[in-house]
Structure formats: structure tokens, C-alpha cells
Design a protein around this motif. Sequence first.
Motif, PDB file in Angstrom:
ATOM      1  N   THR A   1      56.032 -18.765 -46.542  1.00  0.00           N
ATOM      2  CA  THR A   1      55.674 -18.978 -45.416  1.00  0.00           C
ATOM      3  C   THR A   1      54.600 -17.944 -44.568  1.00  0.00           C
ATOM      4  N   CYS A   2      55.205 -16.740 -44.865  1.00  0.00           N
ATOM      5  CA  CYS A   2      54.383 -15.704 -44.421  1.00  0.00           C
ATOM      6  C   CYS A   2      52.843 -15.702 -45.020  1.00  0.00           C
ATOM      7  N   ARG A   3      52.741 -16.022 -46.264  1.00  0.00           N
ATOM      8  CA  ARG A   3      51.334 -16.325 -46.998  1.00  0.00           C
ATOM      9  C   ARG A   3      50.954 -17.350 -46.242  1.00  0.00           C
ATOM     10  N   GLU A   4      51.569 -18.495 -45.987  1.00  0.00           N
ATOM     11  CA  GLU A   4      50.758 -19.824 -45.228  1.00  0.00           C
ATOM     12  C   GLU A   4      50.185 -19.442 -43.787  1.00  0.00           C
ATOM     13  N   GLU A   5      51.307 -18.410 -43.283  1.00  0.00           N
ATOM     14  CA  GLU A   5      50.812 -18.200 -41.835  1.00  0.00           C
ATOM     15  C   GLU A   5      49.490 -17.054 -41.766  1.00  0.00           C
ATOM     16  N   GLY A   6      49.238 -16.478 -42.610  1.00  0.00           N
ATOM     17  CA  GLY A   6      48.148 -15.527 -42.882  1.00  0.00           C
ATOM     18  C   GLY A   6      48.407 -14.160 -42.467  1.00  0.00           C
ATOM     19  N   ALA A   7      49.653 -13.712 -42.232  1.00  0.00           N
ATOM     20  CA  ALA A   7      49.957 -12.378 -42.084  1.00  0.00           C
ATOM     21  C   ALA A   7      49.829 -11.541 -43.467  1.00  0.00           C
ATOM     22  N   TRP A   8      49.237 -10.359 -43.232  1.00  0.00           N
ATOM     23  CA  TRP A   8      49.102  -9.574 -44.446  1.00  0.00           C
ATOM     24  C   TRP A   8      50.564  -9.146 -45.051  1.00  0.00           C
ATOM     25  N   LEU A   9      50.638  -9.454 -46.322  1.00  0.00           N
ATOM     26  CA  LEU A   9      51.754  -9.457 -47.038  1.00  0.00           C
ATOM     27  C   LEU A   9      52.073  -8.373 -48.278  1.00  0.00           C
ATOM     28  N   GLU A  10      52.937  -7.503 -48.045  1.00  0.00           N
ATOM     29  CA  GLU A  10      53.021  -6.713 -49.315  1.00  0.00           C
ATOM     30  C   GLU A  10      54.547  -6.805 -49.766  1.00  0.00           C
TER      31      GLU A  10
ATOM     32  N   GLU B   1      52.402 -17.763 -56.631  1.00  0.00           N
ATOM     33  CA  GLU B   1      52.785 -18.277 -55.053  1.00  0.00           C
ATOM     34  C   GLU B   1      52.282 -17.438 -54.139  1.00  0.00           C
ATOM     35  N   LEU B   2      52.048 -16.256 -54.022  1.00  0.00           N
ATOM     36  CA  LEU B   2      51.285 -15.352 -53.302  1.00  0.00           C
ATOM     37  C   LEU B   2      49.967 -14.834 -53.577  1.00  0.00           C
ATOM     38  N   GLY B   3      49.536 -14.808 -54.739  1.00  0.00           N
ATOM     39  CA  GLY B   3      48.240 -14.216 -55.084  1.00  0.00           C
ATOM     40  C   GLY B   3      48.447 -13.158 -55.839  1.00  0.00           C
ATOM     41  N   ALA B   4      47.550 -12.902 -56.659  1.00  0.00           N
ATOM     42  CA  ALA B   4      47.320 -11.617 -57.632  1.00  0.00           C
ATOM     43  C   ALA B   4      47.007 -10.525 -56.948  1.00  0.00           C
ATOM     44  N   GLY B   5      46.356 -10.824 -55.697  1.00  0.00           N
ATOM     45  CA  GLY B   5      45.917  -9.762 -54.867  1.00  0.00           C
ATOM     46  C   GLY B   5      47.300  -9.199 -54.050  1.00  0.00           C
TER      47      GLY B   5
END
Lengths: 325, 82
Positions: A194-203, A229-233
Motif C-alpha cells: 500500500t505504501c508503495r502504491e500511495e507513492g510515499a518514499w519507502l525503506e 513487490e516493492l522494486g529493486a531500488g
Amino acid sequence: MGEVVCELCPKACRIPEGGSGDCRVRVNLDGRLRATTYGRPSAIHIDPMEKKPLFHFHPGTPVFSIATAGCNLHCKNCQNWQLSQRGGEEMEVLFRAYPQEVVDRAREEGCTSVAYTYSDPIIFSEYVYDTAELAHAQGLSNVFITAGYINRDPLRKLCRVLDAFNTDLKAFDDGFYRDVCSAKLKPVLDGLVTCREEGAWLEVTNLVIPTLNDDMAMIRRMSKWIRDELGAGTPLHFSRFQPMYRMRNLPPTPAESLTKAWQEARDVGLEYVYIGNLYDRKAGSTYCPKDGTLLIERMGFRVIANNLVNGACPTCGQTIPGVWT
Amino acid sequence: MTALVLRHWRRDGPLALLLAATLVAVGGFVSRGGLRDLAEATQGWRRIDTAAVLQRISSGDLQDHEALWYHVAPQAAGVGRR
């Protein structure tokens, strides 16, 4: 008047009058649920952004950090248990800091961000939302340091006012979540997506605990899930365990285990993998995934050099994911 | 025979008394709702010192700010169950 059902986190506590949720701070008084620690933090500090840890979000800047009592998880290894495993009425220290006062104080102290952290800010989400909204209006960023055990709708609402998350993915194993944290794995994974979908920066942070979650096959599965699911970056921080609270029977994580975990995650294809709570200059610094140029050199929580040019590698021009300005 | 029983009692008596005291303590814990409290702690809500919460709300240390994200439960349901 009677019982209420809290919809904030997956525990869905059904709370009779006079009782609290499992978090200890959301209390049913006269049939209405009260957020008793709203505007009453028990911890206020100024930390470097790297301590959160957030390595790709305004590096080297000071963060005004607040937390109230309580938590919806009960991790046996909690490092802030004197804060998180107590209700507001049990606290000796309760500051009076309404949202506007937090924002004013953060600005006075020269901070460019406010962090909601230490315990789990999910349980004081009303206070977070109001403070973050004001902080945004006055040009400050908001960062949320959490175990991510929250329902989707409240999380989506918080994402409107939060700029960055560091979510603790405690293990890639439901049994670990049940035994060590009194929680479940799936809601945490759903929250990360959900965080990824919403576009917030995520670590993401993973605390490696000897014998409990240091199986390299599990770390590989977790790293693959993050990549897919979240991306290699997505930056992944492996953090060193120290014996704490109800888990003093285990030794600190050997450096070798952290290095192995770091290597597993790199082998899977994650581009930004770090080691924390252990001095390792190489694994604490950021390198270009394309040509290996040292981009941000860190020593502990201190940024020694930031060589990024407009968020990109100065040598090959590769854009580095993050929020840099 | 009596002498033999007495000799055994002197040796094993303290252990028997300790066992009896343990059983009494466990019985007391169960009858006073200790198990119920433990169960509540894992069933989604906690019994708290409500008087202390109210006192600290009156003194301004805590707040009675209404929370978001909840609903009133249907009356028929059992207390403490999800």
C-alpha cells in the motif's frame, strides 16, 4: 453505551467500557474510543535522518522526533519497551505538545522534518495526522518509523500527509510474527505494498536475530519479495540485534551473519542494501548500482560526503531513487 | 513402623509442604481471575487502571480526544471477544 471495536490495526480489539485496546492507549470511556496520548508525547528528540534509518531521504538532516506511550505489537526484543509496553497513565513523563507546538518547535530547532517514531506511531495516528498536516503546510516533511501493522484505510489516509516510511519487516515468517511480536506477517506485507502504491518514499529494515530469523534461505525469500513487490531500488537495512527486554538469552548478531544477509540481498538483485547497528563503512554507504561510484559516504549516522549531483551519479548520470532535495 | 513413618516424614515433609503451598497458590491465582486477565491480554483488549486514566485526564496529563477508526459493537456480542 458499551463495547467498541477499534478498526485501526488488524487486531480489531473489541474493547469494553473502561478497557483499552491491546496498544494500551486507545481507551473506551463511556462507549467512545479515546486517543489518550493525543498531544502528549513521552519522548522528544532531535536525531539525524540516518538514525531512523532513512538513507535516501534528505541525507544528513536533523529530524524532530516524537513518540507517545503504547504499541500494538509486543516484541520480546523491543528496544523501547519502557515506552512502548506501557499505557499513558503509567508514564512519569508526559509532555504537553499539541500539533502546532510540535511544528513550531521543530522549526525553531532547525529541523526540516518531523519523525513519528520510537514506539509505533500507528497507535497515535490521529496525533500524527494532525501534526503532519500542519507540518506540510509549513514546509516540513514527515517520516513514519513503524512496524507497519495497520489496516489499509487508515494507512491510506496517513499516506496523504507522510513523505517517507521506514517499515520494520521483522521476519519473512508468520510463526516468528506470532511467537515474537504477537502479530501476523500478511498485514505487514499488505501495508508495504500500500505504501508503495500511495507513492510515499519507502525503506525497509530487518533486524537479524541469531537462531530466530537469520536463516539465509528466508532472507533470500524476503529479498526476492521486496524486489518483486516493492522494486529493486527499495533500500533494505539489515540491523544488528542486541539482547533486550525479554530476549536477553541470545547473543548480539555476529557480523558474519549480517554480511551474509547483505550478500544474499545483493545477489537477489536489491540495489541498495545496508548494514546498521554495526560499524561497516562499506555496507553503510551508498554506491551507484551501475558503475560502483561511491555516492554517499557514511560513518555511523554521520554523512561524510554526498557526491550526488541532482539525485544522480556524478560519473554515469544514473538516477538514484530517493528524495534528495 | 511408626518410627519408620516419622523418619520418612522428616525427610520428605518439607517437599510435601512446598508442593501443597504451590497448589494453593495456583488455585488462588485461578479463582481470582488471573487466567482470565492473561486471556484478555491476548484477546484484543486490556484491563487497565481506569481511575488512573481518568485522574490523569482531569489533570491534563492525558487527553480524552476522540479516536478515529472505531465503531460501537453490537450489544449481543461477548465482552473481550473479537
